[in-house]
Write an enzyme that holds these catalytic residues in place. Structure first.
Site, short mmCIF file in Angstrom:
data_model
loop_
_atom_site.label_atom_id
_atom_site.label_comp_id
_atom_site.label_asym_id
_atom_site.label_seq_id
_atom_site.Cartn_x
_atom_site.Cartn_y
_atom_site.Cartn_z
N THR A 1 -25.92 -0.51 -28.51
CA THR A 1 -27.10 -0.04 -29.63
C THR A 1 -28.37 -0.94 -28.83
O THR A 1 -29.40 -0.50 -29.22
CB THR A 1 -26.77 -0.68 -31.05
N LYS B 1 -14.66 -4.53 -31.59
CA LYS B 1 -15.87 -5.06 -31.78
C LYS B 1 -16.28 -5.32 -33.06
O LYS B 1 -16.63 -4.18 -33.78
CB LYS B 1 -17.05 -4.70 -31.02
N TYR C 1 -15.95 -0.02 -32.31
CA TYR C 1 -17.04 -0.91 -32.61
C TYR C 1 -17.36 -0.55 -34.15
O TYR C 1 -17.51 0.64 -34.45
CB TYR C 1 -17.96 -0.41 -31.77
N ILE D 1 -19.14 -9.86 -28.16
CA ILE D 1 -20.15 -9.14 -27.42
C ILE D 1 -21.53 -9.47 -28.04
O ILE D 1 -21.89 -9.05 -29.24
CB ILE D 1 -19.74 -7.62 -27.62
N TYR E 1 -24.02 8.05 -39.80
CA TYR E 1 -24.77 9.03 -40.57
C TYR E 1 -23.84 10.11 -41.29
O TYR E 1 -24.10 10.11 -42.52
CB TYR E 1 -25.62 9.87 -39.75
N ARG F 1 -25.14 -0.21 -39.52
CA ARG F 1 -25.70 0.83 -38.79
C ARG F 1 -24.99 2.11 -39.16
O ARG F 1 -25.86 3.06 -38.98
CB ARG F 1 -25.72 0.27 -37.57
#
Length: 293
Positions: A46, A164, A135, A206, A109, A140
Protein backbone atom coordinates in the site's frame (compact mmCIF):
# COMPACT_ATOMS: atom_id res chain seq x y z
CA UNK A 1 10.39 -18.39 6.97
CA UNK A 2 13.42 -17.28 8.96
CA UNK A 3 13.88 -14.62 6.27
CA UNK A 4 10.79 -12.83 7.55
CA UNK A 5 11.70 -12.60 11.22
CA UNK A 6 12.67 -9.04 12.09
CA UNK A 7 11.99 -5.86 10.16
CA UNK A 8 10.62 -5.62 6.66
CA UNK A 9 9.95 -2.23 5.12
CA UNK A 10 7.08 -1.31 2.80
CA UNK A 11 8.89 0.68 0.13
CA UNK A 12 7.43 3.93 -1.24
CA UNK A 13 7.35 4.81 -4.90
CA UNK A 14 9.12 8.18 -5.10
CA UNK A 15 7.86 10.62 -7.72
CA UNK A 16 9.48 13.64 -9.33
CA UNK A 17 7.68 16.98 -9.21
CA UNK A 18 6.08 16.11 -12.55
CA UNK A 19 4.63 12.92 -10.94
CA UNK A 20 6.79 10.53 -12.94
CA UNK A 21 8.51 7.66 -11.12
CA UNK A 22 11.90 8.78 -9.76
CA UNK A 23 14.08 5.70 -10.19
CA UNK A 24 17.23 7.42 -8.92
CA UNK A 25 15.49 8.33 -5.67
CA UNK A 26 14.14 4.80 -5.38
CA UNK A 27 17.68 3.41 -5.59
CA UNK A 28 18.77 5.82 -2.84
CA UNK A 29 15.90 4.71 -0.62
CA UNK A 30 16.63 1.01 -1.19
CA UNK A 31 20.27 1.54 -0.22
CA UNK A 32 19.22 3.64 2.79
CA UNK A 33 17.07 0.90 4.28
CA UNK A 34 19.47 -1.95 3.46
CA UNK A 35 22.40 -0.10 4.99
CA UNK A 36 20.16 0.61 7.98
CA UNK A 37 20.00 -3.10 8.77
CA UNK A 38 16.48 -4.23 7.87
CA UNK A 39 15.86 -7.89 7.08
CA UNK A 40 13.66 -7.75 3.94
CA UNK A 41 11.91 -5.43 1.50
CA UNK A 42 8.24 -5.28 0.51
CA UNK A 43 7.55 -4.10 -3.04
CA UNK A 44 4.25 -2.54 -4.20
CA UNK A 45 2.51 -2.72 -0.86
CA UNK A 46 0.00 0.00 0.00
CA UNK A 47 2.81 2.43 0.86
CA UNK A 48 4.09 2.09 -2.72
CA UNK A 49 0.86 3.67 -4.09
CA UNK A 50 0.19 0.79 -6.55
CA UNK A 51 -3.41 1.93 -7.00
CA UNK A 52 -2.19 4.92 -9.04
CA UNK A 53 0.62 3.19 -10.94
CA UNK A 54 0.22 1.91 -14.50
CA UNK A 55 1.28 -1.65 -15.29
CA UNK A 56 4.41 -0.32 -17.00
CA UNK A 57 5.24 1.78 -13.94
CA UNK A 58 4.80 -1.22 -11.67
CA UNK A 59 7.28 -3.16 -13.76
CA UNK A 60 9.67 -0.20 -13.64
CA UNK A 61 9.42 -0.11 -9.85
CA UNK A 62 9.99 -3.86 -9.56
CA UNK A 63 12.99 -3.79 -11.89
CA UNK A 64 14.54 -0.78 -10.16
CA UNK A 65 14.23 -2.27 -6.68
CA UNK A 66 15.45 -5.71 -7.76
CA UNK A 67 18.52 -4.26 -9.46
CA UNK A 68 19.30 -1.93 -6.55
CA UNK A 69 18.86 -4.75 -4.05
CA UNK A 70 21.13 -7.01 -6.14
CA UNK A 71 20.21 -10.09 -4.13
CA UNK A 72 21.16 -8.59 -0.77
CA UNK A 73 17.80 -9.06 0.94
CA UNK A 74 14.67 -11.16 0.34
CA UNK A 75 11.96 -9.38 -1.65
CA UNK A 76 8.22 -9.68 -1.01
CA UNK A 77 5.76 -8.58 -3.72
CA UNK A 78 2.31 -7.20 -3.03
CA UNK A 79 -0.24 -9.21 -5.01
CA UNK A 80 -3.79 -8.61 -3.90
CA UNK A 81 -7.14 -7.15 -4.86
CA UNK A 82 -10.87 -7.44 -4.57
CA UNK A 83 -11.38 -9.58 -7.67
CA UNK A 84 -10.29 -13.10 -6.73
CA UNK A 85 -10.11 -14.27 -10.34
CA UNK A 86 -7.82 -11.38 -11.30
CA UNK A 87 -5.49 -12.07 -8.36
CA UNK A 88 -5.34 -15.75 -9.24
CA UNK A 89 -4.57 -14.89 -12.87
CA UNK A 90 -1.69 -12.63 -11.81
CA UNK A 91 -0.31 -15.39 -9.58
CA UNK A 92 -0.39 -17.82 -12.49
CA UNK A 93 1.16 -15.51 -15.08
CA UNK A 94 3.65 -13.17 -13.37
CA UNK A 95 7.38 -13.88 -13.17
CA UNK A 96 8.21 -14.29 -9.49
CA UNK A 97 11.82 -15.40 -9.96
CA UNK A 98 13.21 -12.42 -8.02
CA UNK A 99 10.86 -12.78 -5.06
CA UNK A 100 10.73 -14.94 -1.95
CA UNK A 101 7.05 -14.46 -0.96
CA UNK A 102 3.90 -12.53 -1.77
CA UNK A 103 1.92 -10.21 0.50
CA UNK A 104 -1.79 -10.44 -0.24
CA UNK A 105 -4.31 -8.04 1.24
CA UNK A 106 -7.80 -9.07 2.25
CA UNK A 107 -10.33 -8.00 -0.41
CA UNK A 108 -11.35 -4.36 0.01
CA UNK A 109 -14.56 -2.49 -0.84
CA UNK A 110 -16.62 -5.66 -1.41
CA UNK A 111 -16.76 -6.31 2.37
CA UNK A 112 -16.93 -10.13 2.12
CA UNK A 113 -18.01 -12.37 4.98
CA UNK A 114 -15.44 -14.46 6.83
CA UNK A 115 -16.34 -17.39 4.58
CA UNK A 116 -15.76 -15.20 1.52
CA UNK A 117 -12.38 -14.11 2.87
CA UNK A 118 -11.48 -17.74 3.57
CA UNK A 119 -12.41 -18.84 0.06
CA UNK A 120 -10.53 -15.90 -1.49
CA UNK A 121 -7.31 -16.76 0.32
CA UNK A 122 -7.83 -20.47 -0.36
CA UNK A 123 -7.80 -19.64 -4.07
CA UNK A 124 -4.70 -17.46 -3.58
CA UNK A 125 -2.88 -20.23 -1.71
CA UNK A 126 -3.72 -22.82 -4.36
CA UNK A 127 -2.53 -20.55 -7.19
CA UNK A 128 0.57 -19.02 -5.62
CA UNK A 129 4.00 -20.37 -6.60
CA UNK A 130 5.49 -18.65 -3.55
CA UNK A 131 4.78 -18.59 0.19
CA UNK A 132 1.88 -16.29 1.09
CA UNK A 133 1.78 -13.61 3.79
CA UNK A 134 -1.83 -12.66 4.53
CA UNK A 135 -2.50 -8.96 5.13
CA UNK A 136 -5.27 -7.83 7.46
CA UNK A 137 -5.81 -4.05 7.52
CA UNK A 138 -9.46 -3.32 8.37
CA UNK A 139 -9.01 0.47 8.25
CA UNK A 140 -8.35 0.17 4.51
CA UNK A 141 -10.41 -2.86 3.51
CA UNK A 142 -13.61 -2.27 5.46
CA UNK A 143 -13.58 -5.77 6.94
CA UNK A 144 -11.60 -7.46 9.69
CA UNK A 145 -10.11 -10.91 9.12
CA UNK A 146 -10.93 -12.58 12.41
CA UNK A 147 -8.38 -14.74 14.24
CA UNK A 148 -10.53 -17.81 13.58
CA UNK A 149 -10.27 -17.23 9.82
CA UNK A 150 -6.53 -16.59 9.92
CA UNK A 151 -5.99 -19.72 12.01
CA UNK A 152 -8.21 -21.78 9.71
CA UNK A 153 -6.10 -20.74 6.72
CA UNK A 154 -2.81 -21.21 8.58
CA UNK A 155 -3.76 -24.76 9.56
CA UNK A 156 -5.07 -25.80 6.15
CA UNK A 157 -2.43 -24.38 3.79
CA UNK A 158 1.26 -25.00 4.37
CA UNK A 159 2.24 -22.22 1.98
CA UNK A 160 0.38 -19.59 4.02
CA UNK A 161 3.30 -18.83 6.28
CA UNK A 162 2.41 -15.57 8.02
CA UNK A 163 -0.02 -12.76 8.58
CA UNK A 164 0.71 -9.05 8.54
CA UNK A 165 -1.72 -8.10 11.29
CA UNK A 166 -2.65 -4.42 11.08
CA UNK A 167 -5.94 -4.21 12.90
CA UNK A 168 -4.21 -2.14 15.59
CA UNK A 169 -5.62 -4.52 18.19
CA UNK A 170 -3.00 -6.13 20.44
CA UNK A 171 -5.60 -8.48 21.96
CA UNK A 172 -6.57 -9.80 18.51
CA UNK A 173 -2.88 -10.28 17.68
CA UNK A 174 -2.32 -12.17 20.92
CA UNK A 175 -5.21 -14.54 20.15
CA UNK A 176 -3.56 -15.44 16.84
CA UNK A 177 -0.17 -15.86 18.52
CA UNK A 178 -1.68 -18.05 21.23
CA UNK A 179 -3.35 -20.51 18.87
CA UNK A 180 -1.22 -20.40 15.70
CA UNK A 181 0.70 -23.37 14.27
CA UNK A 182 4.26 -23.51 15.57
CA UNK A 183 6.00 -22.13 12.48
CA UNK A 184 3.34 -19.58 11.47
CA UNK A 185 4.59 -15.98 11.77
CA UNK A 186 2.53 -13.11 13.19
CA UNK A 187 4.00 -9.91 11.79
CA UNK A 188 2.91 -6.50 13.01
CA UNK A 189 1.53 -4.12 10.41
CA UNK A 190 1.25 -1.31 12.95
CA UNK A 191 4.49 0.46 13.86
CA UNK A 192 3.27 1.78 17.19
CA UNK A 193 2.45 -1.66 18.61
CA UNK A 194 5.16 -3.61 16.79
CA UNK A 195 7.32 -3.97 19.89
CA UNK A 196 4.48 -5.16 22.18
CA UNK A 197 3.49 -7.69 19.51
CA UNK A 198 7.06 -8.98 19.30
CA UNK A 199 7.26 -9.30 23.07
CA UNK A 200 3.94 -11.20 23.02
CA UNK A 201 5.43 -13.73 20.59
CA UNK A 202 5.25 -12.00 17.22
CA UNK A 203 7.93 -12.38 14.56
CA UNK A 204 8.58 -8.74 13.75
CA UNK A 205 7.07 -6.01 11.60
CA UNK A 206 6.46 -4.78 8.09
CA UNK A 207 7.11 -1.15 8.77
CA UNK A 208 6.64 2.32 7.34
CA UNK A 209 8.69 4.31 9.86
CA UNK A 210 11.44 1.73 9.40
CA UNK A 211 11.87 3.15 5.92
CA UNK A 212 12.77 6.49 7.46
CA UNK A 213 14.78 5.33 10.46
CA UNK A 214 15.82 1.78 9.53
CA UNK A 215 18.80 1.61 11.86
CA UNK A 216 16.82 2.57 14.95
CA UNK A 217 13.64 0.66 14.19
CA UNK A 218 15.26 -2.60 13.11
CA UNK A 219 17.51 -2.52 16.18
CA UNK A 220 14.43 -2.03 18.38
CA UNK A 221 12.80 -5.11 16.86
CA UNK A 222 15.96 -7.18 17.28
CA UNK A 223 16.20 -6.13 20.93
CA UNK A 224 12.56 -7.15 21.38
CA UNK A 225 13.18 -10.55 19.81
CA UNK A 226 16.13 -10.96 22.20
CA UNK A 227 13.81 -10.06 25.11
CA UNK A 228 15.92 -7.02 25.99
CA UNK A 229 12.78 -5.16 26.96
CA UNK A 230 14.16 -2.02 28.60
CA UNK A 231 16.64 -1.38 25.80
CA UNK A 232 13.97 -1.96 23.16
CA UNK A 233 11.48 0.40 24.76
CA UNK A 234 14.16 3.07 25.08
CA UNK A 235 14.43 3.05 21.28
CA UNK A 236 10.67 2.88 20.87
CA UNK A 237 10.07 6.02 22.92
CA UNK A 238 12.90 7.80 21.13
CA UNK A 239 11.09 7.53 17.79
CA UNK A 240 7.43 7.09 18.85
CA UNK A 241 6.45 10.70 18.11
CA UNK A 242 7.56 10.27 14.51
CA UNK A 243 5.24 7.28 14.09
CA UNK A 244 2.26 9.43 15.04
CA UNK A 245 3.43 12.20 12.73
CA UNK A 246 3.87 10.13 9.59
CA UNK A 247 0.32 8.78 9.80
CA UNK A 248 -1.31 12.02 10.96
CA UNK A 249 -2.27 13.09 7.44
CA UNK A 250 -2.14 9.72 5.71
CA UNK A 251 0.38 7.28 4.34
CA UNK A 252 2.75 7.68 2.47
CA UNK A 253 2.66 11.47 2.67
CA UNK A 254 4.34 11.47 6.09
CA UNK A 255 7.15 9.05 5.30
CA UNK A 256 7.81 10.86 2.02
CA UNK A 257 8.28 14.07 4.00
CA UNK A 258 10.93 12.26 6.08
CA UNK A 259 12.67 11.20 2.88
CA UNK A 260 12.56 14.79 1.61
CA UNK A 261 14.06 16.04 4.87
CA UNK A 262 16.85 13.47 4.48
CA UNK A 263 17.51 14.50 0.88
CA UNK A 264 16.49 11.10 -0.49
CA UNK A 265 13.54 12.14 -2.64
CA UNK A 266 10.78 14.65 -3.24
CA UNK A 267 7.65 14.39 -1.10
CA UNK A 268 5.34 14.13 -4.13
CA UNK A 269 2.31 11.83 -3.97
CA UNK A 270 -0.39 11.23 -6.57
CA UNK A 271 -4.01 12.30 -6.22
CA UNK A 272 -6.24 11.60 -4.47
CA UNK A 273 -3.42 11.71 -1.92
CA UNK A 274 -1.76 15.05 -1.17
CA UNK A 275 1.47 16.08 0.53
CA UNK A 276 1.45 16.83 4.26
CA UNK A 277 0.69 20.46 5.06
CA UNK A 278 3.37 22.99 5.95
CA UNK A 279 2.79 22.82 9.71
CA UNK A 280 3.26 19.04 9.84
CA UNK A 281 6.20 19.21 7.43
CA UNK A 282 7.98 21.60 9.80
CA UNK A 283 7.43 19.23 12.72
CA UNK A 284 8.65 16.22 10.75
CA UNK A 285 11.71 18.08 9.49
CA UNK A 286 12.53 19.16 13.04
CA UNK A 287 12.26 15.59 14.31
CA UNK A 288 14.55 14.30 11.56
CA UNK A 289 17.14 16.91 12.51
CA UNK A 290 16.81 16.04 16.20
CA UNK A 291 17.94 12.49 15.42
CA UNK A 292 21.02 13.80 13.66
CA UNK A 293 20.03 13.23 10.03
Amino acid sequence: MQSFIGTGVALVTPFKKDFSVDTEALVRIVNHVIEGGVEYLVVLGTTGEPATLTEDEKELVIDTIAKANNGRLPLVLGVGGNDTAAVVNELKTRDFSRFSAILSVSPYYNKPTQEGIYRHFSAVAQASPLPVILYNVPARTGSNVLPSTILRLANEYNNIIAVKEAAGDIVQAMKIIQHKPKDFLVISGDDMIALPMVLAGGAGVISVIGEGFPKEFSEMIRLGLQRKTDEAYAVHYKIADSIDMIFEQGNPGGIKQIHKAMGLSEHTVRLPLVEVNEELAVRIDSFVKSLGY
